[in-house]
Every structure is written in structure tokens, then in C-alpha cells.
Design an enzyme around this catalytic site. Structure first.
Site: not given
Ligand code: PXP
Length: 238
Positions: A69, A48, A44, A150, A6, A190, A9, A100, A42
Site C-alpha cells: 500500500e 510510522r 507511509r 480495492e 495487513n 478497512h 500494527h 487511511t 503500507h
């Protein structure tokens, strides 16, 4: 067990200055060279970190697979139908959250999620539902024709005592086995990191883990190549 990265970031860092560096697309392409099995982002509603341009460029440029995602909302469903990722993972989304926070409640939202799965399937996009390791939620996911679940591993990742860790691993083991029996693919993610993955790899019915924060954080210290290869080594020891 496969491992998707992922890269949200990297986009968080880029957006901190509103400029173009560090570029998440470049990071994704390098990660592929170092052996990840897929790229996860993801998109969103509040954009963000990852934005639509990132998703479309990744779609064009990556050669592994794209896991998008997303919340089950019209705007993002339409983007997913257009972009056609290899997998759309439906997650709950709250604007105030830092990340999340829990799995989606399939039972309480069954009609809306059934419709979401149908709309994505109509565009030939396989669907995964991000849920807690709970048998009833898994049954509901299967009932509405999800292709994957998931499993949210947050409780396991946050567990401190040996007993709590054992209990959470057991819950995940049972859930994964149940999902497999129903013919679902099983991903997990996660809060997985270089320490807890050493225990997590013992769970046999997980097809793929999705890891972000731990890898991005480590790559700041040791570089992308080492951060990714260290994780792959842990997974390959299984
Ligand atoms: N899987 C899902 C569905 C997520 O929402 C996240 C967090 O963005 C992850 C995996 C990765 O979690 P982490 O960044 O803690 O590795």
C-alpha cells in the site's frame, strides 16, 4: 474469497520502543504457515510503522504475495518499482490521520494517477486503486488501466443500524459487480472484523479481503494461529 493480512500494527508495536521486537517479518512468515493468501504493508511517507527494510525483507522471504500500500508520490513509487510487489495499492495519505480515512479520488487526480499507473506498469507492477464503492470512481480506475480496485469498506464497518448495513452492503455489491464487468480485479478492506465478515462474505464478486487491525488485536489474546484460523474459517463458510 481470499484473505491477505495487513501487518502494519506489528511494526507499530515494534516502533513503540524503537527496538526489534515484535518483528513483523517473523509474524508474516508465521501467518503464511497458518494459511493467509498474502501479506499487506503500507509504507507511509512518515514511516510510522513499516520501513523500507521491512518491505525489502518481505520481498525476499515471503512465499505468498506482497501487496504494497502506498501514496502516489515519487519516493515510494521508485521503491515500488525496485521492489516489484505482486500488487501496489494506491491509497490517499494524510500525515495527521490515524489510518487511511477514505478512498482516493481518481476522478479529481486522473492525470497524476494515470502517470503513476504507467510508471508502475513499466516496472511490471500491477496496480490497485483504493476507492469508495462508487461507479464513477470505478469507471475512472478502469479508464487509466488499473488492474484492480480495492473497495473501501469503512462505511459498512461503521454502520450501526440494520438499514445502514444493508444499504452499504448493497452499494458494495453493485460496485463490485460493475468493476468485474469492466474486467477489474476486486479487493476490499478497512474495518473488516470477525463479526462483520459474517455478512460481508455474502458478496460474491470480491476476489480478496485485506484485514489488519482486527486480526492483530485478536492475536494478542488468542495467539497468531488461532486469530488467523478463526478468520479463515469464517471466510470458508461462504
Ligand atoms: N486496505 C487498505 C487500503 C488500508 O489502508 C487498510 C488499513 O491500513 C486496510 C485495508 C486494513 O484495514 P484494517 O486494519 O481496518 O483491517
Amino acid at each position: 474469497m481470499k484473505f491477505s493480512l495487513n501487518i502494519d500494527h506489528i511494526a507499530t508495536l515494534r516502533n513503540a520502543r524503537g527496538e526489534v521486537q515484535p518483528d513483523p517479518i517473523t509474524f508474516a512468515l508465521m501467518a503464511e504457515q497458518y494459511g493467509v493468501d498474502g501479506i499487506v504493508v503500507h509504507l507511509r511517507e512518515d514511516r510510522r510503522h513499516i520501513n523500507e527494510r521491512d518491505v525489502r525483507l518481505l520481498r525476499e522471504l515471503i512465499t505468498t504475495k506482497l501487496d504494497l500500500e502506498m501514496a502516489a508520490v515519487d519516493e515510494i513509487i521508485e521503491i515500488a518499482r525496485d521492489v516489484q510487489p505482486e500488487l501496489a495499492t494506491i491509497v490517499p495519505e494524510r500525515r495527521q490521520e490515524l489510518t487511511t480515512e477514505g478512498g482516493i479520488n481518481v476522478i479529481d487526480n486522473i492525470n497524476h494517477l494515470r502517470n503513476t499507473v504507467e510508471r508502475l506498469h513499466d516496472a511490471e507492477v500491477p496496480v490497485s486503486l483504493f476507492i469508495e464503492p462508487d461507479i464513477n470512481q470505478i469507471d475512472a480506475a478502469s479508464e487509466i488501466n488499473a488492474d484492480f480496485i480495492e473497495i473501501h469498506t469503512g462505511k459498512f464497518a461503521n454502520a450501526i443500524s440494520e438499514e445502514e448495513i444493508f444499504d452499504e452492503l448493497e452499494r458494495i455489491r453493485i460496485a463490485a459487480k460493475h468493476a468485474k464487468k469492466l474486467g477489474l480485479g476486486v479487493n476490499a478492506g478497512h474495518g473488516l472484523n470477525y463479526n462483520n465478515m459474517k455478512e460481508f462474505i455474502a458478496i460474491k464478486d470480491i476476489d480478496e479481503v485485506s484485514i489488519g487491525h482486527a486480526i492483530i488485536a485478536r492475536s494478542v489474546f488468542v495467539g497468531i494461529e488461532k486469530a488467523i484460523k478463526e478468520m479463515i474459517q469464517i471466510i470458508n463458510r461462504a
